[in-house]
Design an enzyme around this catalytic site. Structure first.
Site, short mmCIF file in Angstrom:
data_model
loop_
_atom_site.label_atom_id
_atom_site.label_comp_id
_atom_site.label_asym_id
_atom_site.label_seq_id
_atom_site.Cartn_x
_atom_site.Cartn_y
_atom_site.Cartn_z
N LYS C 69 0.85 -1.19 0.00
CA LYS C 69 0.00 0.00 0.00
C LYS C 69 0.89 1.25 0.00
O LYS C 69 1.94 1.27 0.66
CB LYS C 69 -0.90 -0.02 1.23
CG LYS C 69 -1.97 1.07 1.25
CD LYS C 69 -2.85 0.92 2.50
CE LYS C 69 -3.97 1.97 2.52
NZ LYS C 69 -4.84 1.83 3.71
N SER C 144 -9.67 1.65 2.70
CA SER C 144 -8.84 2.43 1.81
C SER C 144 -7.76 1.61 1.10
O SER C 144 -7.17 2.09 0.13
CB SER C 144 -8.14 3.54 2.62
OG SER C 144 -7.26 2.97 3.56
N SER C 168 -9.81 -0.56 6.92
CA SER C 168 -9.22 -0.37 5.60
C SER C 168 -8.56 -1.58 4.97
O SER C 168 -8.28 -1.56 3.78
CB SER C 168 -8.20 0.78 5.64
OG SER C 168 -8.87 2.01 5.62
#
Lengths: 93, 472, 475
Positions: C69, C144, C168
């Site tokens: 990420k 996210s 997330s």
């Protein structure tokens, strides 16, 4: 209720320039969220301690021993705004 | 006589002390030895505020802060923590300063200083730990700047902010307080006052119970007195003209010696303090007794000991202990020569000469001081000559005996040595004869005789020259 | 054709061919992606793989490609949090988890898209456009960590790292039909994770199966002296999954199956609970009475912390810099131009919640409610071993459906945020399909009892077929 004026003040506190024409729109959006947060008013928190950390850790310390620093080149590698090893920025006033 | 403080002056100080004797910064392992280094060479992701970096508390900084608190007679807080103080400034790489807010590590202390009318107790409200911002160099002047250059080497240095109650009644008392504080900090070996930016002072001043102003940017204990004198005068003049002192922050312009108003939009601060989520609380009160045990003898205690141990007068004891390096120097000298005489020489003479030249006691060594004092005690040079030797050494170097020789400062010695030389020549005619025949060793014998007669006080080279000149 | 291969499959492939070949084939898949999960490919990935080949190491992740990420700092690889303000920023250091992965022989494939600064639940606030859901590219991947989930579910990376502040990793795992773990707070070092809300978030592994998630945990978890909130505890995650769940006591929080939950999703979850019963577990209803307040508490805390965390992006040392006649104007314009609308809204709200006069009403109140929410979990988990419920109240929604109305988007996090307030571990594991879209089962455990939730998830997975289904175009 957050007013347009307050939005501009908060924008200054947060150093986010808010176009005067958009402060109304911001105020509306923020108010809809703040309205939702109002539900917390109904929770009785008398005598309840706040939880800052979920862990009970205390005294996490490191010894006073030197570790390696970055080089000047590494420190300045992410900006073009530099001069003689310094970061360069506009003046304060 | 009691000091009646005619203008009703009340001064409170906030002193930022850089704990620059630590090896590393407050929250990262970067070295504190950045003075005289290139900019941005003592930085890492943590003190540069790079995204993702996390702080870890320096144990040495915590204990040094506690020691200072204990030396200032403070209480150690049971449970303390760090907060974020949020504001924007180019020297603040994270947009917040990690500081302490409602739980400072130590609080409620006191320091006794020599006030206008005898001892004055100055209450210490609190002392808290925080990190130093970086350093800005303005291109041009601060208000007409063509830009700012920023060096983060200083960023993250451990600071202790010491806050007094408004107990000081004059600029002189403020200076004395700062001198005493600096002295205590150096006794604790947490602080070196000689490094640039090591002590920065903000002062709150009010007169006659009116509003107070805060003067920032006082960069030394010497500057503090000047800034305060100016600000008190400014407030008095304002009142005299029928004006009103308003609560405001003022900037001390060290070069011009004046304070100027800082009224700008950025002054309206709302720091939005909240507990630093990247750090956990401290519970270190249980270290108090161990740290108390390790506290060195502090200035007041040492002063009392000098009086009782060496029998020196209070005035000298105070002067000697008001700087740890001087006190250490004195004690080494006092081991070798009469402590009372030594006290006069170190406290009155040497200290004065050093101050006059803006030098520290590092510029003089113990052995030389001992030799000079011994010469005085032995009555070989006068007090005045002793002072002259010290002055000469400070101004142009050299060693005491040479200076005495070169300047012909030797007192009675001249006659004592002179008659010893005459006696030696008369009593050892054979040796004189041998020397005249070219026997070098005979000269050594003759010099030895003079040394014996003068119980070693004569300078062999001088004696040698004297003999030669008399037998030729 | 992209395919789901687990870590042991990858390692077999490496034995047959090479780490270099495996990495190259994944990069090829990324280049032909139809879900756009990646924002950058690591230029040195192949080099790293070659190096692994030459070392002949058998460390646990030797040669295994992994997607990261974009809020996790990677030395020499741009790290932007999918924000314009960090365009071009290249960290001069590695996050702790990256050091651990590299030490274990993993090959960093590249960086994945996310909601800007992890603020969102759909990856639609990414400055480069959203990652798409491989099961239906008209739908969001969740967020996210949507880029990481899309990458794994599209077969472009066998495993990935995400971060979980309020759901997330679990939200996109649920939407994309994969597995993701949010570890107990303090288990995985946050050093190098670009903070959104420090007191809530953890880095978590994502993969196609429970075992892979446990294997990655074994590598990334553990004490790090650079993170003051990191806990000293030794755990063996992949070993813990093997025991069965006979006798395990499951609590079903009634608030997690309330009326607002899509009935099809409820059905999948109840089927899963009954499956657990078949496997020897027992269940009972429990209550987490403060759940309805968790969302407000969470958002106030997260926004407050974020308003301070994101203050460093002022144009001075890295990232975007706008013009301005003085520093303050420059900083204000940089931030106005560099941050997206949602990030600005959250910073403004967080600043407001901490400001003089409002601090107690919002921030302090939220922290007190947090205490009550945490108390709910402590009570419920004192009489049960794990809690179960739907990860998300619904299946993945359509792109653009909620992005205009921030509050409706916040409401999708209702079942995931309480976990972060309490700091307990939670896993999302596929438990069926509704309207042809995956549904995730959330299993929540006690502090540091990842073992129980991994074990429950593994038993369930091994005894069901949900994880064997693939999106179209993926083998």
């Amino acid at each position: 209720m957050i007013t347009e004026e307050e939005v501009e003040h908060v924008g200054w506190l947060a150093r986010i320039e808010i176009d005067r024409s958009k402060s109304k729109e911001y105020a509306e959006q923020l108010n809809s969220v703040l309205d939702y947060f109002k539900q917390l008013d109904e929770v009785d928190t008398e005598g309840v301690e706040p939880t800052y950390h979920v862990e009970d850790l205390v005294n996490v310390l490191r010894p006073d021993t030197v570790t390696e620093s970055l080089t000047q080149e590494e420190a300045l590698q992410n900006t073009e705004h530099k001069k003689d090893g310094y970061f360069r920025a506009p003046g304060i006033m | 006589m009691a000091y009646n403080n005619p203008d009703g002056v009340m001064i409170g100080l906030e002193i930022h002390v850089q704990l620059n004797r630590l090896k590393t910064k407050m929250f990262c392992g970067c070295s504190t030895q950045y003075h005289n280094s290139q900019p941005n060479t003592h930085v890492c992701p943590v003190c540069m505020g790079l995204p993702g970096a996390l702080p870890v508390i320096n144990e040495g900084a915590v204990e040094a802060s506690m020691k200072v608190g204990l030396a200032l007679n403070c209480e150690v807080t049971d449970r303390t923590q760090f907060h974020r103080k949020n504001y924007y400034y180019p020297d603040l790489p994270k947009g917040y300063q990690v500081s302490q807010y409602d739980y400072p590590i130590v609080s409620n202390g006191k320091v006794v200083i020599e006030g206008e009318d005898g001892e004055l107790v100055v209450r210490i409200r609190r002392a808290h730990m925080e990190e130093d911002p970086g350093k800005m160099v303005h291109m041009g002047t601060i208000d007409k700047s063509r830009g700012t250059l920023i060096d983060y080497n200083r960023s993250g240095m451990a600071l202790l902010e010491i806050v007094t109650e408004p107990d000081l009644r004059s600029p002189k008392e403020a200076r004395r307080f700062l001198d005493k504080l600096r002295n205590i900090l150096e006794y604790l070996d947490v602080f070196d006052s000689n490094l640039e930016g090591s002590m920065r002072v903000d002062a709150n001043i009010s007169i006659g119970g009116g509003s107070r102003t805060e003067v920032k940017n006082i960069s030394s204990h010497k500057g503090a007195e000047r800034a305060l004198i100016y600000e008190i005068m400014r407030q008095k003049n304002l009142l005299r003209r029928g004006g009103v002192v308003t609560m405001e922050t003022r900037h001390f312009d060290e070069a011009r010696g004046v304070t100027t108003s800082m009224r700008t939009k950025e002054e309206e601060h709302d720091y939005r303090y909240f507990p630093e989520p990247d750090l956990v609380p401290l519970k270190v009160k249980d270290r108090t007794s161990r740290l108390l045990d390790t506290l060195p003898e502090l200035p007041d205690a040492r002063r009392d000991r000098f009086v009782s141990q060496y029998g020196v007068p209070e005035m000298h004891a105070k002067a000697l202990t008001s700087d740890i390096k001087v006190a250490d120097f004195y004690e080494m000298v006092a081991e070798k020569v009469d402590p009372k005489v030594a006290a006069t020489w170190v406290a009155d003479v040497l200290k004065g000469e050093l101050n006059y030249r803006d030098l520290t006691v590092k510029s003089f060594n113990v052995e030389d001081m001992v030799k000079i004092i011994q010469m005085v005690i032995d009555d070989r040079i006068t007090d005045r000559s002793g002072v002259e030797v010290i002055r000469t050494m400070l101004d142009s170097g050299g060693i005491p005996m040479d200076i005495v020789q070169q300047k012909g400062l030797m007192k009675a010695e001249d006659s004592v040595v002179s008659s010893a030389v005459d006696e030696a020549i008369k009593e050892n005619a054979a040796a004189v004869e041998d020397y005249m025949q070219g026997k070098e060793q005979s000269m050594n014998f003759l010099v030895g005789q003079v040394m014996k007669k003068t119980r070693g006080r004569a300078d062999p080279q001088t004696v040698r020259e004297m003999i030669i000149s008399r037998i030729k | 054709m992209p395919e789901w291969i687990n870590i042991s499959g990858i390692r077999e492939k490496i034995t047959d061919t090479s780490a270099e070949e495996v990495t190259l084939s994944h990069i090829d898949k990324i280049r032909n992606s139809r879900t756009y999960g990646f924002s950058a490919i690591n230029e040195k990935a192949v080099e790293q793989a070659k190096e692994i080949d030459s070392r002949k190491t058998d460390s646990p992740l030797a040669g295994v490609p992994i997607a990261i990420k974009d809020n996790i700092s990677t030395l020499g690889i741009p790290t932007t949090c999918s924000s314009k303000i960090l365009e071009g920023y290249v960290p001069p250091y590695n996050a702790h988890v990256i050091e651990r992965l590299v030490d274990a022989g993993a090959v960093i494939l590249g960086k994945t898209k996310m909601d800007e600064f992890a603020m969102g639940s759909s990856t639609e606030t990414c400055c480069e456009g959203p990652a798409l859901n491989p099961w239906d590219t008209e739908r969001v991947a969740g967020g996210s960590s949507g880029g990481s989930a899309a990458a794994v579910a599209s077969g472009e990376a066998p495993v990935a790292l995400g971060s979980d502040t309020g759901g997330s990793v679990r939200s996109p795992a649920s939407f994309c039909g994969i597995v993701a773990l949010k570890p107990t707070y303090g288990t995985v070092s946050r050093y190098g994770l670009i903070a959104y809300a420090n007191s809530l978030e953890q880095i978590g592994p994502m993969g196609t199966c429970v075992k892979d998630v446990a294997t990655v945990m074994d590598v990334i978890a553990g004490h790090d002296p650079r993170d003051s909130t990191s806990i000293k505890k030794d755990m063996n995650y992949s070993k813990s999954i093997e025991k069965d769940i006979n006798g395990m006591k499951i609590g079903i929080p009634e608030e997690y199956l309330s009326d607002g939950i899509n009935p099809e999703v409820q059905k999948c979850v109840w089927d899963a609970i009954h499956k657990m019963e078949d496997l020897g577990a027992t269940w009972k209803s429990v209550s987490l009475p403060h759940t309805k307040y968790a969302l407000s508490s969470y958002y106030i805390i997260a926004m407050s912390e974020a308003s301070s965390n994101l203050a460093r992006f002022d144009g001075t040392r890295y990232g975007l810099r706008a013009e301005g006649e003085n520093w303050h104007v420059m900083a204000s314009r940089t931030r106005a131009e560099g941050f997206g609308d949602e990030v600005k809204r959250r910073i403004l709200l967080g600043t407001y919640a901490l400001s003089a006069g409002y601090h107690d009403k919002y921030y302090l109140k939220a922290l007190k409610v947090r205490t009550l929410v945490k108390g709910d979990f402590d009570r419920a988990l004192s009489e049960t071993d794990v809690l179960m419920g739907p990860t998300m109240p619904d299946i993945a929604f359509k792109l653009g459906e909620k992005i205009k109305d921030p509050l409706s988007l916040y409401l999708t996090d209702v079942n995931t945020v309480p976990v972060n307030l309490a700091g307990v571990p939670s896993i999302s594991v596929p438990c069926g399909f509704a309207d042809k879209m995956p549904v995730g089962l959330q299993i929540i455990g006690r502090h540091f009892d990842e073992e129980s939730i991994l074990r429950a998830a593994y038993s369930f997975e091994q005894n069901t077929d949900h994880h064997k289904k693939r999106p179209e175009g993926v083998r």
